[in-house]
Write an enzyme that holds these catalytic residues in place. Structure first.
Site: not given
Length: 739
Positions: A585, A588, A663
């Site tokens: 996770d 980015e 999310d």
């Protein structure tokens, strides 16, 4: 000094806490750029507007030099000459068009000065001088065999035509002046490059400070004036006045031709500020842009990830259109909104145009921040038909902040042909393990190993099938990866023994940020062996994420990749077993105190490439490191296929595992949006995809949760997940009539 630093940390912590507590609100638009806040986006849009407003008088300043054109072994090479804004100079742009055995064409344009390193960087930056040319090393895995049998039909001063493809029914019609390409299938044009004249490659030029330029100009004027005054005679007043007028006119022209070109807006060429960070731009302006038209196609699809309809909407010039281009800039976006071209967590710059019995597409191979405008124009074959029976052309305008202009062209004619060609280039989706296709139970967080075992038992008691249970970040000791919280997870092996006895797997989270804390061997090695991402001064970059002060592994670095593999060895990561798999996770990367909640663009990666060049492929490199680490931990004689879930992705990420849409919210519109979002992932070649069943934020009603499970059962990747503040919602907790 200590008090000052402590005060700074306290101020940041309070700011972070307020931000965290406000996560229940909507997305914070002020944290993310719009086009008019992005210098290169604004410049490219203005350039297109200028060309459009000029109408038939506009001529693209890019011309293919006919004398340089040659074709050999399936590649056409040449040099495009760019005439600068005021016509005073030219820039050489090497062109390569590769015709592949598969029938795919690849068009690549570079910049000679940068390519040869013949530029100067500002601020003494150690960054590379070239345009980034390494993205294909991470993305392309095959399909590059050249077609040795291409046929060059025509070559003259104005045009070159090349026939290619398995049946030689594809054509590239290359016009030299101005430069453009029509790609045809069976004599019908499917795709056009630069037909609108919006091609733009911002060339290197030295920065001349305003004060310096004015001083040099005045000094030159003074010397020239003194010289002329010495030659002039008394009584030639009229002639002197005439010469001075001519002199001023000449000086004005000379000033216009001096770099940088004065008719262009320089305000964002050399630095740009947003979110409290100033991007120093040591290479100056370097964006690339191109208009790509799909004549006769009304619908285009792809370019995930966005929360919008399957058929991409117009971004300019129509009622009900978006007012922003589609943006590809991998970002950590809390509670993203519906029906918007706003960027999300991943980027796959593949677009397909489709109509009855025909499909064509393009793949824009560039890992920098990218924006895409979409405009649809309808033409009528008969002026009296009132639009009935006309055709629609979809005009797209692509522009990236840096890197090469590198575009693959797919002429179909079917969607199957395009995805096959694209997959030959970037790789096929990994064949999922049998367990990975089942139901995954997750939340932030199962709080103890006994909690995990209790949930496992209750699924069995309720006779509800599931295959995998997940642990979010709280299983670690103080958010330090490769550790277990000794109080709450004292017996991870015992926990996994129970799961294994029931035929179930465990997935744990490991993110790319490494906690900056003493007596933590992982961070000690990362720092001592220079395995992290650096700041613009080439010192290790420190930012903030879940652990607080953190460093980030540089997965572009081969030494970092080897080190990362070693961390997952069963002997090093105690408490893991062959049935432990991974979740990546925040890759980015998410940086809580960074611009747009990510990393500064002038940070430096291995090889001194700027982060701006590689941002969108960064997440892929981290998942690649984890995938290789899971392969390496087992006996090579008995390998086990890794399972890795990623939030950030790029073209090629489909080779390494699954993705999810991030999310989302416990709302009906997010359930509805999950369908086109997942379908768009499939269109872009990433089929193993899903969305958080029930919604990550908030508490779904029993009806919504039930309907979401019904939809989620048909997601390729089927996982329920929930925020730490949401109520427990394991399916066996729902009342009779819902379970």
């Amino acid at each position: 000094m200590f008090a000052s630093r402590a005060g700074a940390y306290l101020a940041f912590f309070l700011s972070f806490l307020l931000t965290f507590l406000n996560l229940a609100g909507a997305v914070k638009h002020e944290n993310f750029k719009t086009c008019d806040q992005s210098g290169f986006c604004t410049r490219n849009r203005r350039y297109a507007d200028k060309a459009t407003a000029s109408g038939s008088s506009w001529t693209s300043p890019y011309q293919l030099d006919s004398k340089t054109v040659s074709i050999k072994n399936g590649q056409l090479t040449g040099v495009i000459i760019k005439t600068t804004d005021n016509g005073s100079g030219t820039v050489r742009l090497p062109l390569v068009i590769s015709f592949l055995d598969s029938g795919v064409a690849r068009v690549t344009v570079d910049e000679e000065k940068r390519q040869k390193g013949e530029i100067e960087l500002r601020h003494g930056s150690p960054a590379r001088k070239e345009r980034y040319n390494g993205v294909q090393d991470w993305v392309i895995v095959g399909g590059l065999t050249l077609d040795q049998d291409v046929v060059k039909r025509t070559t003259d001063q104005d045009e070159t035509i090349v026939s290619y493809g398995p049946k030689k029914n594809f054509q590239a019609v290359i016009k030299h002046a101005p430069f453009s390409i029509d790609f045809r299938r069976d004599e019908e044009t499917q795709i056009r490059f630069n037909s609108k004249g919006w091609l733009s490659m911002e060339h290197w030029r030295p920065k001349v400070d305003k004060e310096q330029k004015e001083s040099e100009q005045k000094e030159g004027e003074q010397k020239e004036e003194e010289q002329k005054e010495g030659e002039q005679k008394e009584g030639e007043q009229k002639e002197e006045e005439q010469k001075e007028g001519e002199q001023k006119e000449g000086e004005q022209k000379e000033g216009e031709s001096a770099p940088p070109e004065s008719t262009e807006d320089e305000s964002t060429w050399w630095e740009e500020s947003f979110g409290g960070n100033t991007d120093t731009k040591p290479r100056g302006p370097e964006s690339v842009g191109l208009d790509i038209t799909f004549p006769g196609y009304e619908h285009v699809y792809g370019i995930p990830e966005h929360a919008g309809p399957l058929s991409l909407k117009q971004t300019r010039g129509a009622s009900g259109h978006y007012d922003q281009p589609y943006r590809l800039y991998n970002s950590d976006v809390f509670e993203y909104e519906m029906d918007t071209p706003m960027t999300l967590y991943g980027a796959i710059p593949l677009m397909q145009a489709h109509r009855k019995d025909s499909t064509a597409g393009v793949f824009w191979l560039n890992a920098a921040e990218t924006w895409i405008d979409i405009i649809k124009t309808k033409t009528s074959s008969n002026p009296l038909s009132l639009g009935i029976g006309g055709t629609t052309d979809t005009q797209t305008h692509w522009f990236s902040e840096s890197g090469l202009l590198d575009v693959f062209v797919f002429l179909g004619p079917t969607p199957k042909d395009i995805i096959q060609n694209y997959s030959e280039l970037t790789g096929y989706s990994q064949l999922p393990q049998h367990f990975a296709l089942g139901y995954h139970q997750c939340r932030w967080n199962y709080v103890t190993d006994e909690d995990v075992k209790d949930v496992d038992r209750k699924f069995d008691k309720s006779k509800i099938p599931y295959d995998v249970i997940w642990l979010d970040i709280e299983y670690t000791e103080g958010k330090k990866y490769f550790t277990w919280d000794k109080d709450n997870f004292p017996d991870p092996l015992g926990m996994q023994k129970q799961l294994d006895s029931h035929g179930r797997k465990l997935v744990i989270i490991v993110d790319p940020h490494i906690k900056n804390e003493g007596n933590y061997p992982v961070v000690d090695t990362l720092k001592s062996q220079n395995l992290g991402i650096n700041n613009k001064e080439n010192n290790i970059f420190e930012g903030w994420c879940w652990p607080g002060s953190s460093y980030w592994i540089d997965a572009f670095n081969p030494a970092a990749l080897a080190w990362w593999k070693s961390l997952f060895a069963y002997s090093n990561f105690a408490g893991t077993t062959p049935n432990t798999f991974l979740w990546n996770d925040m890759n980015e990367p998410s940086v809580f105190n960074g611009p747009e909640t990510t990393m500064p663009k002038d940070n430096l990666h291995f090889g001194n490439w700027e982060h701006r060049d590689v941002h969108n492929v960064n997440g892929l490199t981290f998942v690649n490191a984890t995938y290789e680490a899971l392969l390496a931990r087992d006996d090579p004689k008995h390998p086990r296929r890794p399972f890795v879930l990623t939030r950030s992705f790029y073209a090629g990420s489909q080779r390494q595992g699954a993705m999810w849409t991030g999310d989302n919210l416990a709302s009906w519109d997010h359930l509805e949006a999950s369908i086109p979002m997942i379908l768009n992932q499939n269109i872009a070649g990433f089929s193993f995809s899903g969305a958080d069943v029930g919604g990550f934020f908030g508490n779904p009603s029993k009806e919504l949760l039930t309907r979401w499970y019904q939809a989620g059962a048909f997601y390729p990747f089927f996982r329920a997940h929930a925020h730490i503040d949401s109520r427990r919602r394991e399916p066996y907790l729902e009342a009779s009539g819902y379970t």
